[in-house]
Scaffold this active site. Structure first.
Site, PDB file in Angstrom:
ATOM      1  N   HIS A 211       0.859  -1.194   0.000  1.00 12.80           N
ATOM      2  CA  HIS A 211       0.000   0.000   0.000  1.00 12.80           C
ATOM      3  C   HIS A 211       0.891   1.237   0.000  1.00 12.80           C
ATOM      4  O   HIS A 211       1.308   1.712  -1.033  1.00 12.80           O
ATOM      5  CB  HIS A 211      -0.942  -0.044   1.203  1.00 12.80           C
ATOM      6  CG  HIS A 211      -1.949   1.065   1.272  1.00 12.80           C
ATOM      7  ND1 HIS A 211      -2.193   1.945   0.248  1.00 12.80           N
ATOM      8  CD2 HIS A 211      -2.794   1.424   2.278  1.00 12.80           C
ATOM      9  CE1 HIS A 211      -3.145   2.800   0.618  1.00 12.80           C
ATOM     10  NE2 HIS A 211      -3.513   2.519   1.844  1.00 12.80           N
ATOM     11  N   HIS A 250      -1.652  -1.363  -9.840  1.00 11.63           N
ATOM     12  CA  HIS A 250      -2.678  -0.731  -8.997  1.00 11.63           C
ATOM     13  C   HIS A 250      -3.959  -1.537  -9.118  1.00 11.63           C
ATOM     14  O   HIS A 250      -4.277  -2.039 -10.185  1.00 11.63           O
ATOM     15  CB  HIS A 250      -2.936   0.715  -9.460  1.00 11.63           C
ATOM     16  CG  HIS A 250      -3.596   1.537  -8.410  1.00 11.63           C
ATOM     17  ND1 HIS A 250      -4.947   1.499  -8.174  1.00 11.63           N
ATOM     18  CD2 HIS A 250      -3.070   2.388  -7.502  1.00 11.63           C
ATOM     19  CE1 HIS A 250      -5.237   2.308  -7.173  1.00 11.63           C
ATOM     20  NE2 HIS A 250      -4.125   2.857  -6.744  1.00 11.63           N
ATOM     21  N   ASP A 298       3.433   6.330  -6.533  1.00  8.65           N
ATOM     22  CA  ASP A 298       4.649   6.224  -5.695  1.00  8.65           C
ATOM     23  C   ASP A 298       5.946   6.308  -6.481  1.00  8.65           C
ATOM     24  O   ASP A 298       6.963   6.761  -5.953  1.00  8.65           O
ATOM     25  CB  ASP A 298       4.613   4.915  -4.903  1.00  8.65           C
ATOM     26  CG  ASP A 298       3.600   4.991  -3.781  1.00  8.65           C
ATOM     27  OD1 ASP A 298       3.097   3.952  -3.352  1.00  8.65           O
ATOM     28  OD2 ASP A 298       3.288   6.122  -3.351  1.00  8.65           O
TER      29      ASP A 298
HETATM   30  C1  SDX Z   1      -0.955   2.805  -3.372  1.00  6.71           C
HETATM   31  O1  SDX Z   1      -5.572   1.303  -3.681  1.00  6.71           O
HETATM   32  C2  SDX Z   1      -5.143   2.521  -3.661  1.00  6.71           C
HETATM   33  O2  SDX Z   1      -5.825   3.457  -4.041  1.00  6.71           O
HETATM   34  C3  SDX Z   1      -3.740   2.716  -3.132  1.00  6.71           C
HETATM   35  C4  SDX Z   1      -3.088   4.051  -3.424  1.00  6.71           C
HETATM   36  C5  SDX Z   1      -3.738   5.159  -2.650  1.00  6.71           C
HETATM   37  O3  SDX Z   1      -3.630   6.302  -3.096  1.00  6.71           O
HETATM   38  O4  SDX Z   1      -4.245   4.893  -1.527  1.00  6.71           O
HETATM   39  O5  SDX Z   1      -3.185   4.344  -4.807  1.00  6.71           O
HETATM   40  C6  SDX Z   1      -1.627   4.059  -3.012  1.00  6.71           C
HETATM   41  O6  SDX Z   1      -1.002   1.899  -2.585  1.00  6.71           O
HETATM   42  C7  SDX Z   1      -0.285   2.635  -4.697  1.00  6.71           C
HETATM   43  C8  SDX Z   1       0.292   1.207  -4.865  1.00  6.71           C
HETATM   44  C9  SDX Z   1       1.634   1.180  -4.110  1.00  6.71           C
HETATM   45  N1  SDX Z   1       2.127  -0.232  -4.052  1.00  6.71           N
HETATM   46  C10 SDX Z   1       3.104  -0.660  -4.832  1.00  6.71           C
HETATM   47  O7  SDX Z   1       3.644  -0.002  -5.714  1.00  6.71           O
HETATM   48  C11 SDX Z   1       3.506  -2.100  -4.549  1.00  6.71           C
HETATM   49  C12 SDX Z   1       3.622  -2.896  -5.866  1.00  6.71           C
HETATM   50  N2  SDX Z   1       2.300  -3.042  -6.429  1.00  6.71           N
HETATM   51  C13 SDX Z   1       1.657  -4.338  -6.288  1.00  6.71           C
HETATM   52  O8  SDX Z   1       1.908  -4.981  -5.085  1.00  6.71           O
HETATM   53  C14 SDX Z   1       0.253  -4.393  -6.836  1.00  6.71           C
HETATM   54  O9  SDX Z   1       0.263  -3.775  -8.050  1.00  6.71           O
HETATM   55  C15 SDX Z   1      -0.887  -3.872  -6.014  1.00  6.71           C
HETATM   56  C16 SDX Z   1      -0.926  -4.499  -4.661  1.00  6.71           C
HETATM   57  C17 SDX Z   1      -0.772  -2.389  -5.893  1.00  6.71           C
HETATM   58  C18 SDX Z   1      -2.199  -4.214  -6.745  1.00  6.71           C
HETATM   59  O10 SDX Z   1      -2.230  -5.551  -6.868  1.00  6.71           O
HETATM   60  P1  SDX Z   1      -3.567  -6.354  -7.304  1.00  6.71           P
HETATM   61  O11 SDX Z   1      -4.592  -5.445  -7.871  1.00  6.71           O
HETATM   62  O12 SDX Z   1      -3.963  -7.228  -6.173  1.00  6.71           O
HETATM   63  O13 SDX Z   1      -3.042  -7.183  -8.532  1.00  6.71           O
HETATM   64  P2  SDX Z   1      -2.195  -8.502  -8.402  1.00  6.71           P
HETATM   65  O14 SDX Z   1      -1.231  -8.399  -7.243  1.00  6.71           O
HETATM   66  O15 SDX Z   1      -3.141  -9.648  -8.445  1.00  6.71           O
HETATM   67  O16 SDX Z   1      -1.328  -8.437  -9.745  1.00  6.71           O
HETATM   68  C19 SDX Z   1      -1.917  -8.751 -11.003  1.00  6.71           C
HETATM   69  C20 SDX Z   1      -0.739  -9.241 -11.846  1.00  6.71           C
HETATM   70  C21 SDX Z   1       0.048 -10.357 -11.166  1.00  6.71           C
HETATM   71  O17 SDX Z   1       0.698 -11.059 -12.204  1.00  6.71           O
HETATM   72  P3  SDX Z   1       0.167 -12.563 -12.533  1.00  6.71           P
HETATM   73  O18 SDX Z   1       0.301 -13.326 -11.224  1.00  6.71           O
HETATM   74  O19 SDX Z   1      -1.267 -12.394 -12.984  1.00  6.71           O
HETATM   75  O20 SDX Z   1       1.134 -13.029 -13.625  1.00  6.71           O
HETATM   76  O21 SDX Z   1       0.208  -8.189 -12.029  1.00  6.71           O
HETATM   77  C22 SDX Z   1       1.433  -8.536 -11.370  1.00  6.71           C
HETATM   78  C23 SDX Z   1       1.117  -9.635 -10.405  1.00  6.71           C
HETATM   79  O22 SDX Z   1       2.259 -10.436 -10.171  1.00  6.71           O
HETATM   80  N3  SDX Z   1       1.907  -7.347 -10.667  1.00  6.71           N
HETATM   81  C24 SDX Z   1       3.179  -6.977 -10.589  1.00  6.71           C
HETATM   82  C25 SDX Z   1       3.159  -5.783  -9.848  1.00  6.71           C
HETATM   83  N4  SDX Z   1       1.904  -5.485  -9.504  1.00  6.71           N
HETATM   84  C26 SDX Z   1       1.126  -6.453 -10.007  1.00  6.71           C
HETATM   85  N5  SDX Z   1       4.309  -7.534 -11.079  1.00  6.71           N
HETATM   86  C27 SDX Z   1       5.462  -6.870 -10.795  1.00  6.71           C
HETATM   87  N6  SDX Z   1       5.516  -5.721 -10.089  1.00  6.71           N
HETATM   88  C28 SDX Z   1       4.402  -5.150  -9.614  1.00  6.71           C
HETATM   89  N7  SDX Z   1       4.455  -4.016  -8.927  1.00  6.71           N
END
Ligand code: SDX
Length: 355
Positions: A211, A250, A298
């Site tokens: 997050h 996201h 971020d």
């Molecule tokens: C914020 O929700 C909000 O509004 C949050 C926020 C706010 O203002 O409050 O916008 C602030 O939290 C921004 C996000 C900051 N976090 C990060 O940057 C951490 C990295 N991001 C991920 O952990 C991820 O993207 C999430 C948690 C943010 C979202 O994940 P989801 O929607 O649960 O999607 P997922 O994890 O199921 O991913 C879908 C696919 C997967 O690949 P497959 O398994 O389908 O092959 O995308 C991949 C994931 O592995 N993936 C990534 C990735 N994010 C998703 N692969 C590599 N790097 C990433 N960052």
């Protein structure tokens, strides 16, 4: 029970309640009470937007003046609070924010006072924490505006002329509908606990790397990327190891995060030749090409704060010092028309059995 509804894990795409505060919604633009957040970042002060988010309308001159007075007159820490931080010397500033905020003194039952106390004091708690834990030089908040005062506490004085870039970032960090920390706050608020307790729940949630905790990791990988080949190798390596790259992806923004794009253009204006900015764009381009994953706020927020001389220990605290206004708005909205948030669960444990 027959009236139960099964939903996707993580509540992905599940509409659990309504909100009139903001939407990341249908137009691809983040809207704050209907206004595009990027337009507000362009043309309004942090205090204007904070007032809009919490009270539902843009303030007139008198309301803005009164709001500023309330915030600024409470921008002071009492000696006991400082003494506790001097003893704790807690190096994780977000952990300190969570702990010290829960100690903020207020008259019992006066929720409006609790809101103002948290909004006014979080920047000071963050700055004093760094002083207590790292010996950072302690400065008094200087300037006429909230973001200017916060800038003077945590950023490099040589970059003072760019304080409005921090203000724009903080406006874009202020509110984001039902993100994890805001939803945690609403669950707490739905039990009718007080605002300070509900915000403590939100801060504990924001601290997680999925997050808010992402932006401090961004800088460490960007500093190792000098050219396009480095960017490609970095992304390939991380993906091959199935590791998440912080600052990307996201739950809601699948094509682009409008905040990330805005901050990127702000950086292009003031720091186009900053090596970390160049590296961020290289990684952004390859991540989208390779995995179709957009940069989230971020990625470029971390680069901007670094450029402004804000140490990465403050990255997440900056997010919290801004999001407190969104959290307070959601507290008010939840309790105004409350329903205890308590979902059901599918039981997968052992069948009923005698002891
Ligand atoms: C914020 O929700 C909000 O509004 C949050 C926020 C706010 O203002 O409050 O916008 C602030 O939290 C921004 C996000 C900051 N976090 C990060 O940057 C951490 C990295 N991001 C991920 O952990 C991820 O993207 C999430 C948690 C943010 C979202 O994940 P989801 O929607 O649960 O999607 P997922 O994890 O199921 O991913 C879908 C696919 C997967 O690949 P497959 O398994 O389908 O092959 O995308 C991949 C994931 O592995 N993936 C990534 C990735 N994010 C998703 N692969 C590599 N790097 C990433 N960052």
């Amino acid at each position: 029970m027959s009236d139960e509804i099964k939903v996707p894990r993580g509540l992905a795409n599940v509409v659990v309640d309504s909100t009139a505060i903001a939407t990341t919604g249908s137009t691809g633009n983040l809207l704050y009470r209907g206004y595009r957040a990027v337009d507000l970042a362009d043309r309004k002060s942090f205090e204007d937007v904070a007032y809009l988010i919490v009270y539902g309308k843009l303030p007139d001159e008198a309301e803005l003046k009164a709001f500023r007075n309330k915030l600024f007159s409470n921008m002071v820490l009492d000696d006991d609070t400082k003494r506790i931080m001097d003893i704790l010397k807690e190096k994780d500033i977000m952990r300190n924010l969570r702990s010290i905020t829960s100690l903020i003194k207020y008259r019992n039952g006066d929720f409006n006072e609790m809101f103002i106390q948290m909004e006014a004091k979080l920047p000071l708690i963050a700055a004093y924490s760094a002083h207590a834990a790292y010996g950072e030089h302690l400065r008094e908040p200087e300037g006429e505006y909230f973001a200017e005062k916060f800038f003077s506490l945590i950023a490099s004085p040589e970059k003072k002329k760019y304080w409005k870039s921090l203000e724009k970032l903080m406006i874009l960090y202020m509110e984001h509908e039902f993100n994890a920390s805001t939803f945690a706050l609403r669950v707490a608020a739905s039990t009718l606990t007080d605002p300070v307790s509900a915000v403590t729940a939100a801060m504990a949630t924001l601290k997680g790397p999925l997050h808010g905790g992402a932006n401090s990791e961004v800088l460490s990988y960007l500093s190792g990327i000098k050219n396009e080949e480095d960017a490609r190798n970095f992304v390939e390596e991380k993906l091959a190891k199935k590791e998440k790259i912080m600052g990307f992806g996201h739950r809601v923004y699948k094509k682009k995060d409008p905040r990330a794009q805005y901050v990127k253009e702000e950086l292009r204006k003031i720091a186009h030749d900053d090596p970390k900015f160049i590296a961020a764009e290289l990684v952004e381009n390859y991540m989208f090409e390779k995995k179709g994953l957009p940069a989230n706020v971020d990625l470029f927020a971390a680069v901007l704060m670094d450029f402004l001389g804000i140490k990465e220990i403050y990255n997440l605290p900056v997010f919290a010092c801004s999001r407190i206004f969104g959290w307070n708005a959601h507290y008010i909205e939840q309790v105004e028309n409350n329903k205890l948030i308590r979902p059901a669960a599918e039981y997968t444990g052992p069948e009923e059995r005698d002891l």
